[in-house]
Design an enzyme around this catalytic site. Structure first.
Site, PDB file in Angstrom:
ATOM      1  N   GLU A  19       0.760  -1.391  -0.041  1.00 28.28           N
ATOM      2  CA  GLU A  19      -0.072  -0.136  -0.157  1.00 28.28           C
ATOM      3  C   GLU A  19       0.806   1.398  -0.730  1.00 28.28           C
ATOM      4  OE1 GLU A  19      -4.029  -1.114   1.836  1.00 28.28           O
ATOM      5  OE2 GLU A  19      -2.529  -0.737   3.098  1.00 28.28           O
TER       6      GLU A  19
HETATM    7  N1  IFG Z   1      -4.186  -4.208   4.691  1.00 31.86           N
HETATM    8  C1  IFG Z   1      -3.284  -3.782   5.382  1.00 31.86           C
HETATM    9  C2  IFG Z   1      -2.810  -4.229   6.360  1.00 31.86           C
HETATM   10  C3  IFG Z   1      -4.158  -3.590   7.055  1.00 31.86           C
HETATM   11  C4  IFG Z   1      -5.049  -4.903   6.757  1.00 31.86           C
HETATM   12  C5  IFG Z   1      -6.545  -4.761   8.217  1.00 31.86           C
HETATM   13  C6  IFG Z   1      -1.701  -5.965   3.858  1.00 31.86           C
HETATM   14  C7  IFG Z   1      -0.960  -6.105   3.553  1.00 31.86           C
HETATM   15  C8  IFG Z   1      -5.626  -4.107   5.486  1.00 31.86           C
HETATM   16  N2  IFG Z   1      -2.152  -4.113   4.483  1.00 31.86           N
HETATM   17  O1  IFG Z   1      -2.774  -6.607   4.478  1.00 31.86           O
HETATM   18  O2  IFG Z   1      -2.494  -3.131   7.186  1.00 31.86           O
HETATM   19  O3  IFG Z   1      -4.612  -3.018   6.942  1.00 31.86           O
HETATM   20  O4  IFG Z   1      -7.376  -6.019   7.020  1.00 31.86           O
END
Ligand code: IFG
Length: 538
Positions: A347
């Site tokens: 992200e």
């Molecule tokens: N995605 C984000 C996490 C977390 C997650 C919560 C990944 C690799 C959503 N990144 O999963 O930091 O916020 O479900």
């Protein structure tokens, strides 16, 4: 075992029930408490399912007051596993269970943990267990295999064996032979200690719980926008300032390096390798808030206590950033006996793609220079993964061209599909804890896939294993963690350990139900999924 059936049976059942002698077990099958205690748990009940089991009907070993635990002579690691087993069973049985070096390679009594005579099929983590009326003998090629065998032995004892106070027993173990070994080398759980901080005692308890199901890696998500959780001597404000809060503005916290060492040591005693993650270049607000000079504009942002993602980035154009990473990774690597450092990489919406790729490529070199192998969320395949770099897939579909091409170029994949393995996902719309952006995941979903044939174009040989991440935006306590992890984590653990030939939801559901009474005795706060039949006492 008396089986009540027919009219006479009904009368005697009613009589027995009225005298309180019978406890209604599974359906029409009813056994007395005394009988329940002496009916050994069948090999088919073990989670994860064992690879090869050959019960010997009518043979039972009874752990008794005279039982001794014998371990491989000269092996402190085997002695440690023996001590661990004794530590589990002394409180519940009330027996002394002395631990001593075995005198020969063919024990005639007691429980033996030996590093000789195991079949080569057991590999480095598997074991052979032989149970006769006179002795239990667990053989492995490595101490990790003895530990795995002890987890199986544990499950072959009544649930009362998990008690911390003396129980009446008896303590039967079904006779026969088990030869067992894992399908995948990497069987992980992840705990996000950044969104909410969890004390060492909670992490140690979680380690003990995942060890029940032969998980062998614990990935600690140590840094994020909302918190920096590990002390770094060369950058002290990271923990002191960056660790001072959490999602929702709570008190936060951080691990001193001694705390981290304690977690690493506890994990090692459960044959679990710690995989530390410093997420970068995104998910870095806590670091950026701690040192103004890390920011491209030289201005430190405020601490962040919300739950947005994708808004932060290290300054990929500043040389200081790479000095920072080198020193952080250097201190962390020195504290981490395991082979992996996880660099996150997910992200990074606030980092230009070209800058991101250059950054990830440079950070991989820094990690390698400290003697560690890189793991990253699968976003890193958009850079140039080193040959040894492992990508952790967290997508919500079974198709990802960039990951597939990386795998075809040799990158190993840890499978963590968010819609199947993310333990912070709600079970269903009625679950109060957790999120639902990826999916609602009940235990049948968590179990209902094949990691070795899930991602298109990614075959079993590219799959290093599986991992079940537990993100903690909405989770604050150990009971919260347990509620979300159980019963879904054992499902992921079985996908990681058992041969796919044993994959069968109906059978797994029954085995999972039989774990309920154990979790009840352990005080583990699990979710009673409506997809599972939970027996009396669970
Ligand atoms: N995605 C984000 C996490 C977390 C997650 C919560 C990944 C690799 C959503 N990144 O999963 O930091 O916020 O479900």
């Amino acid at each position: 075992m008396k089986v009540y059936g027919g009219r006479r049976g009904l009368a005697s059942l009613l009589l027995a029930l009225s005298t309180g002698l019978a406890t209604v077990g599974y359906g029409a099958l009813s056994i007395t408490p005394a009988e329940a205690a002496v009916t050994p748990v069948p090999f088919s009940s073990v989670v994860p399912a064992v690879a090869v089991s050959t019960p010997t009907s009518g043979v039972t070993y009874g752990i008794g007051a005279a039982t001794t635990i014998y371990t491989e002579p000269g092996s402190t690691a085997a002695a440690s596993v023996g001590g661990y087993l004794a530590g589990l069973l002394r409180p519940s049985t009330g027996y002394p269970l002395p631990v001593t070096a075995a005198s020969g390679s063919s024990p005639s009594d007691g429980i033996s943990l030996l590093l000789s005579g195991a079949p080569s099929s057991a590999g480095n983590e598997g074991y052979q267990m032989d149970v006769t009326a006179d002795a239990i003998v667990i053989r492995a090629n490595r101490p990790a295999g003895l530990f795995a065998g002890v987890q199986t032995l544990r499950q072959l004892l009544p649930a009362a064996a998990e008690s911390t106070t003396a129980q009446p027993g008896p303590w039967p173990v079904a006779g026969g032979r088990i030869v067992d070994y894992p399908r995948f080398a990497y069987r992980g759980a992840m705990l996000d200690v950044a969104r909410h901080f969890f004390p060492v005692s909670t992490v140690e308890r979680y380690i003990d719980e995942i060890a029940l199901y032969k998980i062998n890696h614990l990935h600690l998500h140590l840094s994020d926008d909302q918190g920096w959780r590990i002390a770094v001597n060369s950058w002290p404000d990271l923990a002191v300032h960056g660790g001072s809060t959490a999602v929702g503005g709570g008190a936060g916290g951080y691990y001193t390096q001694a705390d981290y060492q304690q977690i690493v040591d506890h994990a090692a005693s459960r044959h679990i390798t710690i995989v530390p993650e410093i997420d970068m270049p995104g998910h870095t607000n806590a670091a950026l808030a701690s040192y103004a000079e890390l920011n491209c504009n030289g201005v430190a942002p405020p601490l962040y206590t919300g739950t947005d993602v994708g808004f932060s980035s290290l300054c990929t154009s500043k040389e200081l950033t790479y000095t920072f990473i080198d020193q952080v990774v250097g201190e962390l690597a020195a504290l981490t006996p395991g082979p992996y450092v996880h660099i996150g990489g997910d992200e990074a919406s606030s980092t230009q793609p070209a800058d991101y790729a250059a950054f990830i490529n440079r950070v991989q070199q820094i990690v390698a220079a400290h003697g560690k192998t890189v793991v990253g969320w699968h976003d890193i395949v958009n850079a140039t993964p080193l040959p040894s770099t492992v990508a952790q897939f967290w997508g919500t579909t079974s198709r990802n061209a960039a990951v597939t091409s990386a795998a075809q170029r040799g990158t190993k994949i840890i499978m963590s599909p968010a819609n199947l393995t993310y333990l912070d996902m709600k079970y269903n719309s009625r679950t109060t804890l957790g999120q639902n952006w990826a999916a609602y995941i009940d235990v049948k979903n968590a179990y209902g896939w094949n990691p070795g044939a899930y991602l298109s174009g990614v075959g079993e040989s590219s799959v290093l294993g599986v991992e079940a991440p537990l993100w903690t935006e909405t989770l604050k306590t150990l009971p919260d963690l347990e509620y979300m992890a159980f019963p879904r984590l054992p499902a992921i653990a079985e996908l990681g350990w058992s041969p796919y030939s044993t994959h069968d939801w109906k059978a797994f559901g029954q085995r999972l139900g039989a774990q309920g009474p154990r979790w009840r005795v352990m005080g583990l706060n699990y979710y009673r999924s409506t997809q599972v039949t939970w027996p009396a006492g669970s």
